[in-house]
Design a protein around this motif. Structure first.
Motif, PDB file in Angstrom:
ATOM      1  N   VAL A  84       0.874  -1.182   0.000  1.00 14.38           N
ATOM      2  CA  VAL A  84       0.000   0.000   0.000  1.00 14.38           C
ATOM      3  C   VAL A  84       0.903   1.221   0.000  1.00 14.38           C
ATOM      4  N   LEU A  85       0.752   2.063  -1.027  1.00 12.18           N
ATOM      5  CA  LEU A  85       1.652   3.196  -1.227  1.00 12.18           C
ATOM      6  C   LEU A  85       0.875   4.492  -1.444  1.00 12.18           C
ATOM      7  N   ALA A  86       1.570   5.614  -1.276  1.00 11.41           N
ATOM      8  CA  ALA A  86       0.979   6.929  -1.505  1.00 11.41           C
ATOM      9  C   ALA A  86       1.378   7.471  -2.870  1.00 11.41           C
ATOM     10  N   ARG A  87       1.709   6.597  -3.787  1.00 11.71           N
ATOM     11  CA  ARG A  87       2.018   6.986  -5.173  1.00 11.71           C
ATOM     12  C   ARG A  87       1.993   5.746  -6.058  1.00 11.71           C
ATOM     13  N   LYS A  88       1.920   5.982  -7.358  1.00 13.83           N
ATOM     14  CA  LYS A  88       2.049   4.892  -8.309  1.00 13.83           C
ATOM     15  C   LYS A  88       3.527   4.547  -8.500  1.00 13.83           C
ATOM     16  N   LEU A  89       3.788   3.382  -9.021  1.00  8.58           N
ATOM     17  CA  LEU A  89       5.156   3.029  -9.369  1.00  8.58           C
ATOM     18  C   LEU A  89       5.607   3.887 -10.552  1.00  8.58           C
ATOM     19  N   THR A  90       6.877   4.267 -10.564  1.00  8.52           N
ATOM     20  CA  THR A  90       7.406   5.073 -11.659  1.00  8.52           C
ATOM     21  C   THR A  90       7.641   4.195 -12.892  1.00  8.52           C
ATOM     22  N   GLU A  91       7.865   4.817 -14.031  1.00 13.05           N
ATOM     23  CA  GLU A  91       8.153   4.070 -15.259  1.00 13.05           C
ATOM     24  C   GLU A  91       9.408   3.219 -15.098  1.00 13.05           C
ATOM     25  N   LYS A  92      10.406   3.767 -14.401  1.00 11.52           N
ATOM     26  CA  LYS A  92      11.648   3.029 -14.174  1.00 11.52           C
ATOM     27  C   LYS A  92      11.392   1.807 -13.310  1.00 11.52           C
ATOM     28  N   GLU A  93      10.572   1.951 -12.282  1.00 11.33           N
ATOM     29  CA  GLU A  93      10.243   0.825 -11.405  1.00 11.33           C
ATOM     30  C   GLU A  93       9.434  -0.231 -12.148  1.00 11.33           C
ATOM     31  N   TYR A 159       7.534  13.609  -0.924  1.00 11.09           N
ATOM     32  CA  TYR A 159       6.519  14.504  -1.483  1.00 11.09           C
ATOM     33  C   TYR A 159       6.944  15.971  -1.356  1.00 11.09           C
ATOM     34  N   LEU A 160       7.353  16.378  -0.152  1.00 11.74           N
ATOM     35  CA  LEU A 160       7.719  17.781   0.072  1.00 11.74           C
ATOM     36  C   LEU A 160       9.045  18.130  -0.599  1.00 11.74           C
TER      37      LEU A 160
END
Length: 302
Positions: A84-93, A159-160
């Motif tokens: 459970v994450l607060a973002r999507k996986l990046t293209e690299k991931e 995030y910040l």
């Protein structure tokens, strides 16, 4: 020697394949056991979801709370395949998973926010976002002695830092602890400190944390100087007027119809979204409401 090497590789592949199918056979979408990696800032909402899920189905979900960076690393390196994450996986991931023949499925489940907190004795409950970002750039604040994160590798820090366009935290004026709970306790005991936590720790604090939550104030934030300040209420998060909102996701890398799929469907479904709504966060899909109409009104019997 060459044939022995090939035989070893074949045996290794067969072993891994057998292990994969054994796990798939022992686990379905509503029964069995699995581990869920959780961004530490999201633990309260995930705990609320797993309690109801386990109550409804013969399943056991073990929560492992880690920083965001540790969750991603564990997904790559370990057998745990649900997070459970607060973002999507990046293209690299995603490309890295693809090279391992793993194709993650991402399910949006809610929207939450990052909260800025201070000790209750602080009279000023408003803050400009630029002031926080300047502290991340190493520019001292006139109102606060320090910025306190849970972990330098956490989703809140990432995030910040992205908003501030910095690659690392400054050596002075920024501090980190192990958990969001530690941040709440530290800010409650120390004046002129600005804490950064997941809002769910305010909406649904653990029993041992409630006394400390009563000793802090949650700040209202403005995007720029002179503009309106917004507090992280459920309505402001839903409308996007609060500047520090983010989306939450379940990432399932299991590759078969296991508890990862079942849990994601549950949280994104009617019951799970009601739990999100009750927790103070914003559901991806608003749960339905049944309205019963009557032709007559029963009068109270005296």
């Amino acid at each position: 020697m060459k044939s022995k090497g090939i035989s070893f590789i074949v045996m290794l592949l067969l072993f891994c394949s057998c292990d994969f199918w054994t796990k798939a056979d022992q686990e379905t979408i509503i029964e069995g056991k699995t581990t869920v990696l959780v961004d530490e800032t999201l633990v309260p909402i995930v705990q609320a979801q797993t309690e109801i899920f386990e109550d409804k189905y013969p399943a056991k979900l073990t929560i492992q709370a880690k920083s965001e960076a540790e969750v991603i690393r564990s997904l790559f390196q370990k057998s745990t395949r649900v997070a459970v994450l607060a973002r999507k996986l990046t293209e690299k991931e995603m490309k890295g998973f693809g090279q391992k023949k793993i194709f993650p499925k991402t399910t949006p489940i809610a929207k939450d926010a990052i909260a800025l907190i201070t000790q209750k004795t602080t009279q000023d409950t408003l803050i400009q976002l630029d002031e926080v970002l300047n502290m991340l750039k190493g520019i001292p604040s006139s109102k606060y002695d320090g910025l306190v994160f849970d972990n330098p590798n956490s989703s809140t820090a990432r995030y910040l830092m992205q908003l501030a366009q910095v690659n690392q935290l400054p050596e002075k004026g920024v501090y980190s602890f192990a958990t969001n709970e530690a941040v709440v306790k530290y800010v409650a005991k120390n004046k002129r400190m600005l804490g950064v936590i997941g809002i769910n720790y305010i909406f649904e604090p653990a029993i041992e944390l409630r006394n400390f939550v009563q000793q802090i104030s949650v700040l209202s934030v403005s995007k720029v100087s002179g503009s309106a300040c917004f507090s992280p209420t459920q309505n402001n998060i839903a409308e996007g007027s609060y500047p520090l909102c983010r989306n939450l996701y379940i990432v399932n890398c299991q590759g078969y119809s296991g508890l990862g799929m079942g849990f994601a469907s549950f949280v994104a479904g009617e019951i799970g979204q009601r739990i999100v709504l009750k927790s103070g966060l914003v559901p991806v899909k608003m749960p339905s409401r049944k309205i019963i109409t009557r032709k007559t009104i029963d009068k109270d019997v005296k």
